[in-house]
Scaffold this active site. Sequence first.
Site, mmCIF file in Angstrom:
data_model
loop_
_atom_site.group_PDB
_atom_site.id
_atom_site.type_symbol
_atom_site.label_atom_id
_atom_site.label_comp_id
_atom_site.label_asym_id
_atom_site.label_seq_id
_atom_site.Cartn_x
_atom_site.Cartn_y
_atom_site.Cartn_z
ATOM 1 C CD GLU A 216 -14.351 9.921 9.659
ATOM 2 O OE1 GLU A 216 -13.354 10.561 9.978
ATOM 3 O OE2 GLU A 216 -15.346 10.453 9.108
ATOM 4 C CG PHE A 217 -19.857 10.239 12.471
ATOM 5 C CD1 PHE A 217 -20.642 9.346 13.180
ATOM 6 C CD2 PHE A 217 -19.121 11.180 13.179
ATOM 7 C CE1 PHE A 217 -20.697 9.385 14.570
ATOM 8 C CE2 PHE A 217 -19.167 11.241 14.568
ATOM 9 C CZ PHE A 217 -19.965 10.337 15.264
ATOM 10 C CG LEU A 218 -15.315 8.061 6.460
ATOM 11 C CD1 LEU A 218 -15.501 6.858 5.569
ATOM 12 C CD2 LEU A 218 -13.938 8.646 6.237
ATOM 13 C CE LYS B 192 -4.455 -0.781 2.196
ATOM 14 N NZ LYS B 192 -5.293 -0.560 3.357
ATOM 15 C CE LYS C 237 -21.109 2.986 1.026
ATOM 16 N NZ LYS C 237 -21.531 4.040 1.904
ATOM 17 N NE ARG D 49 -13.452 -3.645 4.871
ATOM 18 C CZ ARG D 49 -12.784 -2.685 5.491
ATOM 19 N NH1 ARG D 49 -12.108 -2.961 6.583
ATOM 20 N NH2 ARG D 49 -12.785 -1.463 5.011
ATOM 21 C CB CYS E 202 -19.286 0.441 9.580
ATOM 22 S SG CYS E 202 -17.689 1.193 9.230
ATOM 23 C CG ASN F 130 -22.023 3.182 12.278
ATOM 24 O OD1 ASN F 130 -22.277 4.183 11.624
ATOM 25 N ND2 ASN F 130 -20.926 2.485 12.108
ATOM 26 C CG PHE G 187 -29.693 5.176 6.040
ATOM 27 C CD1 PHE G 187 -28.887 4.056 6.148
ATOM 28 C CD2 PHE G 187 -29.107 6.393 5.742
ATOM 29 C CE1 PHE G 187 -27.521 4.149 5.970
ATOM 30 C CE2 PHE G 187 -27.747 6.496 5.552
ATOM 31 C CZ PHE G 187 -26.947 5.378 5.677
#
Length: 435
Positions: free
Chosen positions: A150-152, A35, A319, A326, A259, A207, A248
């Site tokens: 983190e909410f991204l 990476k 998505k 994952r 997540c 979440n 949603f």
Amino acid sequence: MKIAVAGTGYVGLVTGVCLASKGHEVTCVDVDENKVKIMKNGDSPIYEPGLSELMKEHKNNLVFTTDYEEAYREAEVIFIGVGTPEKQDGSANLSYVFEVAKQIAQTVQRDCVVVIKSTVPIGTNDKIESYIRDKQKNKDVCIYVASNPEFLSQGTAVKDTLCASRIVIGVEEVFPGEVLKKVYEKFDVPKLIVKRRSAEMIKYASNDFLALKISYINEIANLCEIVGANIEEVTEGMGYDARIGHRFLNAGIGYGGSCFPKDTKALNWLANFNDNEIRTIRAAIEVNENQKFKLIKKTKKYYDDFLFLNVAVLGCTFKPGTDDLREAVSLVNVPLLLEDGANVRIWDPVGMENFKKKYPNKIQYCNSIEEAITDADICLILTEWEEIKNFDLRKYEKLMKKPIVLDGRNCYQLEEVKKTNITYDSIGRYTVNPQ
Ligand code: NAD
């Protein structure tokens, strides 16, 4: 400011690049040499819209390395964005976070704030701070730990970071809060300073609420099919209520990703561990597990088994907008098709390389939707990519051996499908041209 970021996954790399774009000097550390090599060459190792461009634009503020000592030694702020995957019992695996904490304790030579961006169970920040202070080699420096969940969302991660709905900062003292305010000075978004445990809980509660919303609407969709209502009309009517909102509320074959599945299980585990029950979240998990099989169960209406049948699978990522597999529903559905003897052809705009790593043989990877559906006996839509939504419906009719389309993401309007001869079975809506 001089900032280090541990972990260059979806959270770490996006955080590092966005902070660099605001003028900070950022060093991104990862243990994955491959990476780091890619990033040193100016490319992003993950697919995330806008990320490569921003990386290139701010390359003068960015360093990529595997050398954590060099990165952490003089950093004013060290973000931890490594993974916290699910353990077998549902709890969060904190070994990667603690490994970085150990490296920080051994290395740091100036006062600094360690910021936990990874999603961690309530109380973890306290443990990390005690752990670092206990193990720190240079006892003259003061190391603070702050929570900054983190909410991204993957697929819109850059936008979500630069224009975040809010920045949550969890601290126990004034100093780390002030440092983080300075870090985020140029982010014109609401900033909320709370206690560390509250910050950790805000992340899980947010979440899990979204996961719950998805499972709820999926159950309503399942009932719609039975009682003859249309879930799209139902959610449209619900969404106008500002207390509910439109987001949603898309019915489908369940959530996936790195997540929601693990964060629901981790909160459920934490509740049980504390002799508590969080029944709504447990229900969300159960509903989602069943929903993943919804489409494959529907196939039985059309074929008894898949032996030698050509099955087109459109979309394999969890998505749209990401190459991440994952907990993707494709990983549950495709093996079942293969076990049943199907000839599986997959098309996905960015996810196939990762899928190939798991299934190098047995599957035909296609360069276009047309290629995947040609001569297919049935087509399953697993991810709502724009390319699929905009695909000319008449081509299913023209190219498939039998135009049977099972849509797990409700990509098409029923009125449009009605103009064709396609047998179209989706989620929470009546079947068009049933057989
Ligand atoms: P990821 O798996 O994509 O990336 C983690 C990275 O950390 C990997 O590149 C890995 O090589 C690296 N790493 C492991 N140990 C390391 C070490 N000692 N030093 C440096 N690097 C190391 O993970 P992610 O999806 O970015 O998630 C990270 C955390 O953020 C998780 O806790 C997750 O729950 C949370 N989160 C993720 C998202 C998301 O959409 N992916 C959103 C919000 C929060």
